[in-house]
Enzyme design. Structure first.
Site, PDB file in Angstrom:
ATOM      1  N   ARG A  88       0.825  -1.204   0.000  1.00  0.00           N
ATOM      2  CA  ARG A  88       0.000   0.000   0.000  1.00  0.00           C
ATOM      3  C   ARG A  88       0.861   1.257   0.000  1.00  0.00           C
ATOM      4  O   ARG A  88       0.572   2.229  -0.711  1.00  0.00           O
ATOM      5  CB  ARG A  88      -0.920   0.013   1.224  1.00  0.00           C
ATOM      6  N   TYR A 106      -6.326   9.412   0.370  1.00  0.00           N
ATOM      7  CA  TYR A 106      -6.563   8.012   0.065  1.00  0.00           C
ATOM      8  C   TYR A 106      -7.584   7.449   1.040  1.00  0.00           C
ATOM      9  O   TYR A 106      -7.768   7.957   2.154  1.00  0.00           O
ATOM     10  CB  TYR A 106      -5.255   7.206   0.092  1.00  0.00           C
ATOM     11  N   PHE A 198       3.665   2.520   6.274  1.00  0.00           N
ATOM     12  CA  PHE A 198       3.860   3.762   5.527  1.00  0.00           C
ATOM     13  C   PHE A 198       3.141   4.930   6.195  1.00  0.00           C
ATOM     14  O   PHE A 198       3.717   6.016   6.370  1.00  0.00           O
ATOM     15  CB  PHE A 198       3.363   3.567   4.092  1.00  0.00           C
ATOM     16  N   ASP A 199       1.881   4.734   6.576  1.00  0.00           N
ATOM     17  CA  ASP A 199       1.092   5.805   7.195  1.00  0.00           C
ATOM     18  C   ASP A 199       1.747   6.303   8.472  1.00  0.00           C
ATOM     19  O   ASP A 199       1.908   7.505   8.690  1.00  0.00           O
ATOM     20  CB  ASP A 199      -0.307   5.298   7.554  1.00  0.00           C
ATOM     21  N   THR A 200       2.113   5.363   9.333  1.00  0.00           N
ATOM     22  CA  THR A 200       2.694   5.724  10.623  1.00  0.00           C
ATOM     23  C   THR A 200       3.997   6.487  10.446  1.00  0.00           C
ATOM     24  O   THR A 200       4.219   7.524  11.087  1.00  0.00           O
ATOM     25  CB  THR A 200       2.939   4.466  11.463  1.00  0.00           C
TER      26      THR A 200
END
Length: 418
Positions: A88, A106, A198-200
């Site tokens: 992702r 997103y 990735f988000d974190t």
């Protein structure tokens, strides 16, 4: 170079997308069309700006690529993007890096998040108020329907982030986020993870750099058919926490590239003759100075039990000065990374030599005036000498060691008709 001051996005020409919503998918032939059509209907009916929906296919092996290509042909605002590798984070990095929209967002394909939160999510980015925005399932006013297991894992993970990385945002893993493109262009190259972490990582780096993160309470319903592997994802996340924490601890990330000057509030403008950032640097320098002075006194008292006053003073001053230079480099003057670190320490040692001359001279003068003075008198003289050395150290740090670390303020606009 730092980021420019935040500004409201300018009016875009008709048809130019202001918002690009990415939907990462992997083998989602069952839900993809329903998701995209529902999202498009919502945006067409409620979003007051141009928009685009980008389906980011992560190496699907079912009919997902065919469905996304067909949707792109049938709906002008839909674009299909194919990646040959899973991940992702990889999908978001690739699509966001290629997008021309000033606001990038997103959401998960299952649309677990109520779409009514989409406009509140991106509005602070459009207005220039914030740099990133996230949906939060853990906010007080959020309404969430999910099992006890996922609830426990989510809250435990966010507690780990708070305890290990000092994160202040409340929900790192909600699949509902947005970022300004100018920020993404600087931030994404620093994010290493290509999967669920990735988000974190993106949020932690943004927060550490001082960027503003806006949180939106969301209504969220768990998808029982979710294919996320909890154990492997948790393992990868914990490894990511360790990696990012270590990089932040050693200053390996150039986070100063993400700093922003203040906006156009008259109170934030640079005044003629007043160096930018002086007040903030003074506060930071005083805090570091107070702590290093305590360290110096403790080291001097310890060394004095086994050595004479001159040797004890030199030893304590050397160790505390190295620590003082490193702390001021990072905290007071905002220098991160290893670039010129050796040079800065060498210059700090030159400042140390001046401080040593001041304090040693003070001790020598005390010895000449009062032979065999008490230790308390020695300490009092050293405190006074260190205060003088501290003032001189700040001036030398600002003018010589870190001369280019003052915040950059944009030039005042002329002829502003507002």
């Amino acid at each position: 170079m730092t980021l420019p001051a935040r500004r409201h996005l300018p009016v875009q020409p008709a048809g130019t997308p202001v918002l690009d919503v990415t939907v990462p998918v992997h083998n989602e032939e069952q839900d993809l069309e329903r998701c995209v059509r529902r999202l498009h209907e919502h945006l067409a009916g409620t979003f007051p700006y141009g928009f685009r929906i980008t389906v980011a296919d992560n190496a699907s092996t079912d009919s997902t690529p065919l469905i996304s290509a067909r949707l792109a042909r049938e709906i002008p605002e839909v674009r299909a993007f194919r990646l040959e590798e899973k991940g992702r984070g990889r999908a978001l990095r690739t699509v966001w890096s290629a997008s021309d929209a000033p606001v990038l967002a997103y959401m998960d394909v299952d649309l677990s998040t109520d779409l009514n939160a989409l406009l509140p999510l991106v509005a602070p980015l459009i207005s220039g108020h914030s740099d990133l925005a996230i949906g939060s399932r853990l906010a007080r006013s959020s309404r969430v329907v999910r099992g006890a297991k996922r609830e426990f894992i989510s809250r435990a993970y966010n507690l780990i982030l708070r305890g290990s990385l000092s994160a202040r945002f409340s929900d790192a893993q909600c699949g509902f986020k947005a970022i300004r493109r100018d920020v993404a262009q600087r931030l994404l190259p620093m994010v290493e993870d290509t999967g669920w972490f990735f988000d974190t990582e993106m949020l932690v780096l943004a927060e550490r750099a001082g960027l503003r993160i806006h949180e939106v309470p969301v209504d969220w319903v768990d998808d029982p058919a979710s294919t996320v592997h909890i154990v492997s994802t948790a393992k990868d996340d914990l490894l990511g926490v360790w990696r990012v924490g270590r990089a932040l601890a050693v200053g390996a990330l150039p986070l100063d590239r993400l700093s922003r000057p203040f906006g156009d509030d008259p109170r934030d403008r640079q005044l003629p003759g007043v160096p930018g950032g002086l007040a903030r640097q003074l506060v930071g320098f005083c805090v570091v100075g107070a702590l290093s002075t305590l360290l110096y006194l403790a080291l001097y008292a310890l060394s004095r039990t086994v050595a004479g006053p001159q040797l004890a003073n030199a030893t304590a001053l050397l160790v505390s000065t190295v620590a003082n230079t490193a702390a001021n480099r990072r905290l007071t003057f905002g220098v991160r990374g290893r670039d010129r670190a050796v040079r800065h320490q060498a210059q700090g040692l030159a400042v140390f030599a001046i401080g040593l001359a001041l304090t040693s001279g003070s001790l020598a003068a005390l010895g000449a005036a009062h032979a065999g003075a008490a230790h308390s008198t020695e300490v009092a003289v050293l405190v006074a000498a260190n205060l003088a050395a501290t003032v001189l150290r700040f001036l030398l740090f600002r003018a010589w060691v870190f001369p280019d670390r003052t915040p950059i303020h944009p030039a005042e606009p002329k002829g502003d008709a507002r």
